[in-house]
Design a protein around this motif. Structure first.
Motif, PDB file in Angstrom:
ATOM      1  N   ARG A  78       0.507   6.440  -7.525  1.00 35.02           N
ATOM      2  CA  ARG A  78      -0.412   5.311  -7.737  1.00 35.02           C
ATOM      3  C   ARG A  78      -0.338   4.826  -9.188  1.00 35.02           C
ATOM      4  O   ARG A  78      -0.296   3.625  -9.451  1.00 35.02           O
ATOM      5  N   GLU A  99       0.313   4.090   1.344  1.00 34.19           N
ATOM      6  CA  GLU A  99       0.288   4.835   2.607  1.00 34.19           C
ATOM      7  C   GLU A  99       1.576   4.627   3.393  1.00 34.19           C
ATOM      8  O   GLU A  99       2.087   5.564   4.017  1.00 34.19           O
ATOM      9  N   ALA A 100       2.108   3.432   3.355  1.00 29.88           N
ATOM     10  CA  ALA A 100       3.368   3.143   4.042  1.00 29.88           C
ATOM     11  C   ALA A 100       4.518   3.944   3.423  1.00 29.88           C
ATOM     12  O   ALA A 100       5.437   4.371   4.121  1.00 29.88           O
ATOM     13  N   SER A 118       3.248  14.280   3.430  1.00 24.17           N
ATOM     14  CA  SER A 118       1.830  13.991   3.263  1.00 24.17           C
ATOM     15  C   SER A 118       1.585  13.452   1.860  1.00 24.17           C
ATOM     16  O   SER A 118       2.374  13.692   0.928  1.00 24.17           O
ATOM     17  N   LYS A 119       0.467  12.761   1.707  1.00 25.53           N
ATOM     18  CA  LYS A 119       0.098  12.215   0.401  1.00 25.53           C
ATOM     19  C   LYS A 119       0.004  13.339  -0.631  1.00 25.53           C
ATOM     20  O   LYS A 119       0.542  13.221  -1.734  1.00 25.53           O
ATOM     21  N   TYR A 171       4.272   6.939   2.064  1.00 24.63           N
ATOM     22  CA  TYR A 171       4.172   8.328   2.523  1.00 24.63           C
ATOM     23  C   TYR A 171       4.755   8.461   3.929  1.00 24.63           C
ATOM     24  O   TYR A 171       5.455   9.422   4.227  1.00 24.63           O
ATOM     25  N   GLU A 172       4.473   7.501   4.762  1.00 24.88           N
ATOM     26  CA  GLU A 172       5.040   7.506   6.114  1.00 24.88           C
ATOM     27  C   GLU A 172       6.554   7.360   6.064  1.00 24.88           C
ATOM     28  O   GLU A 172       7.274   8.050   6.786  1.00 24.88           O
ATOM     29  N   ASP A 200       0.843  -1.187   0.000  1.00 23.56           N
ATOM     30  CA  ASP A 200       0.000   0.000   0.000  1.00 23.56           C
ATOM     31  C   ASP A 200       0.883   1.245   0.000  1.00 23.56           C
ATOM     32  O   ASP A 200       1.923   1.283   0.667  1.00 23.56           O
ATOM     33  N   ASP A 255       2.521  13.460  -3.729  1.00 20.54           N
ATOM     34  CA  ASP A 255       1.928  13.281  -5.058  1.00 20.54           C
ATOM     35  C   ASP A 255       2.259  14.457  -5.973  1.00 20.54           C
ATOM     36  O   ASP A 255       2.548  14.276  -7.158  1.00 20.54           O
TER      37      ASP A 255
END
Length: 64
Positions: free
Chosen positions: A52, A26-27, A35-36, A29-30, A24, A40
């Protein structure tokens, strides 16, 4: 943030996606600490696609 820093962040995102092609985002971004939305935007600035979209392309290559 200067151009070199931006390039390094985008490269880190590319590397993360390639190394974790089935993970995923999200990991990611962390992992990079942005931030996403910000990540992006940077990614799109250099590669003209979102992380993505890039991950989908990498996943296609991974399957072949």
């Amino acid at each position: 943030m200067n151009q070199d820093e931006k390039v390094n962040i985008v490269q880190a995102m590319e590397d993360y996606i390639r190394e974790h092609v089935d993970s995923d985002l999200e990991a990611m971004y962390e992992h990079i600490g942005y931030s996403k939305r910000h990540a992006d935007r940077l990614f799109s600035e250099f590669l003209h696609m979102t992380p993505r979209e890039y991950a989908k392309e990498e996943y296609k290559r991974y399957l072949t």
